[in-house]
Design an enzyme around this catalytic site. Structure first.
Site, PDB file in Angstrom:
ATOM      1  N   ASN A  47      53.403 -68.108 -39.038  1.00 54.88           N
ATOM      2  CA  ASN A  47      54.372 -68.896 -38.277  1.00 54.88           C
ATOM      3  C   ASN A  47      55.722 -68.805 -38.990  1.00 54.88           C
ATOM      4  OD1 ASN A  47      55.909 -70.876 -37.057  1.00 54.88           O
ATOM      5  ND2 ASN A  47      54.330 -72.469 -37.143  1.00 54.88           N
ATOM      6  N   HIS A 101      55.513 -68.910 -28.932  1.00 57.16           N
ATOM      7  CA  HIS A 101      55.690 -69.195 -30.358  1.00 57.16           C
ATOM      8  C   HIS A 101      54.371 -68.902 -31.080  1.00 57.16           C
ATOM      9  CE1 HIS A 101      56.635 -71.015 -34.082  1.00 57.16           C
ATOM     10  NE2 HIS A 101      55.902 -72.105 -33.898  1.00 57.16           N
ATOM     11  N   CYS A 105      60.869 -75.059 -34.578  1.00 56.15           N
ATOM     12  CA  CYS A 105      60.296 -73.795 -34.082  1.00 56.15           C
ATOM     13  C   CYS A 105      60.870 -73.393 -32.731  1.00 56.15           C
ATOM     14  CB  CYS A 105      58.782 -73.912 -33.973  1.00 56.15           C
ATOM     15  SG  CYS A 105      57.995 -74.205 -35.553  1.00 56.15           S
TER      16      CYS A 105
END
Ligand code: UT7
Length: 331
Positions: A287, A257, A117
């Site tokens: 996500n 994030h 990520c």
């Protein structure tokens, strides 16, 4: 070394596929509910690339096309493509090479990076080095993910969390007082097994048994990852502010994030930034791993003004996390 120049994000492109998987539809697939997902994670829907014959490169190509169209940059001007992804089209070669070919970036060299990520911000730090060295003039840094290819839609713990998409940034040099000012990146390998794919790599190559054990999907110990995400992102933001003699009052936007709205809210609380200065779009996309930060910038570019001071922060598998302090360069 051309040390008098800074690297700037001079354009942002993005793409999410058309198909929208809502919480209600998910609730018909696994034992979950819109209420649980909304209150525990903050996601309402996510976009999925349903065509099994299209991979992450398809999303990346669309994002780069959007970027080139918005900036007016010609394909042959691009020197380098860095694609951050955990869902490469194939184990090898790189998805970046397919994206460069698909967009006719014939003068670019291209490679993938794996920082989960945190891939996009890691890619920006690499691009920063290539710009400052003078080796490259125009770089595309992408975060691109077809997470739906590695998510188990029989497992309620993970399948509501992820979505597909790609974001692409054009990175160039400038002598103006804008662009990437500083960054801090960290890795802690003790986190390795708390968020990973158990099989399909060299440690446990794919076999009938690994497929039967459903080991080619995301495995996550959510609560453990949650705690690290909150403390590590908030600490690295504070570390970066201190290093640059800034307080949170100097910062116009925090772009975190997008893994869980409760993580984002906790990081905002711990860094003491008001909610209205935090960029959030998790409700729409879920996500999207490495694509989450560039999609957040893409989605919100109308709100960002030239000179705005921004902190990008990310946390992901590895664990790898970090923060970048930049001044927005786009009018
Ligand atoms: O992007 C890379 C980094 N990743 C992250 O930052 C993600 C970090 N982790 C998280 O965001 C959260 O831990 C999750 C969203 C993954 C899980 O939320 P949680 O609040 O930590 O839930 P939990 O795993 O502690 O589970 C709480 C309960 C359990 O039931 P019991 O044992 O209390 O009866 C789970 O079985 O919620 C249950 N549960 C669900 N219930 C309905 C887990 N998933 C679901 C679901 N629907 N989809």
């Amino acid at each position: 070394m051309m040390t008098n120049i800074k690297s700037v994000i001079s354009g942002i492109g993005g793409y999410v596929p058309d198909y929208i998987l809502t919480n209600d539809e998910l609730s018909r697939m696994v034992d979950t509910s819109d209420e649980w997902i909304t209150t525990r994670v903050g996601i309402k829907e996510r976009h999925l690339l349903k065509d099994p014959h299209l991979g992450t490169s398809y999303l990346g190509i669309k994002a780069v096309e959007d970027l080139l169209q918005r900036t007016g940059v010609k394909p042959e001007e691009i020197d380098l493509v860095i694609c951050a992804t955990s869902t490469a089209d194939n184990q090898f070669p790189s998805t970046a090479s397919k994206i460069a070919y698909g967009c006719n970036l014939k003068n670019a060299f291209a490679f993938d990076i794996q920082a989960a990520c945190s891939g996009f911000i890691t890619g920006l730090t690499i691009a920063d080095g290539y710009i400052k060295s003078g080796y490259c003039k125009k770089i595309i840094v992408l975060g691109a993910e077809k997470m739906s290819a590695i998510v188990d839609y029989q497992q309620r713990e993970t399948c509501p969390l992820f979505g597909d998409g790609a974001g692409a940034a054009l990175v160039e040099g400038t002598t103006e007082d804008v662009g990437i000012m500083d960054y801090i990146m960290h890795t802690d390998g003790t986190g390795y097994t708390h968020l990973h794919m158990k099989s399909g790599g060299s440690i446990s190559p794919a076999s009938h048994e690994t497929v039967d054990r459903r080991e080619h999907y995301v495995y996550q110990e959510g609560a453990h990852v949650f705690k690290h995400a909150v403390s590590d992102m908030s600490n690295v933001c504070k570390e970066l502010l201190k290093k640059n003699n800034l307080t949170i009052n100097d910062i116009d936007w925090l772009v975190p994030h997008q893994a869980n709205l409760r993580i984002i809210e906790a990081v905002a609380r711990l860094t003491e930034i008001p909610a209205e200065r935090v960029i959030v779009n998790i409700q729409k996309y879920g996500n999207t791993s490495a694509a989450s930060i560039p999609l957040s910038l893409w989605d919100n570019q109308n709100r960002l003004k030239k000179g705005d001071k921004i902190i990008l922060t990310s946390f992901g598998a590895g664990f790898i996390w970090g923060a970048i302090y930049l001044k927005w360069a786009i009018e």
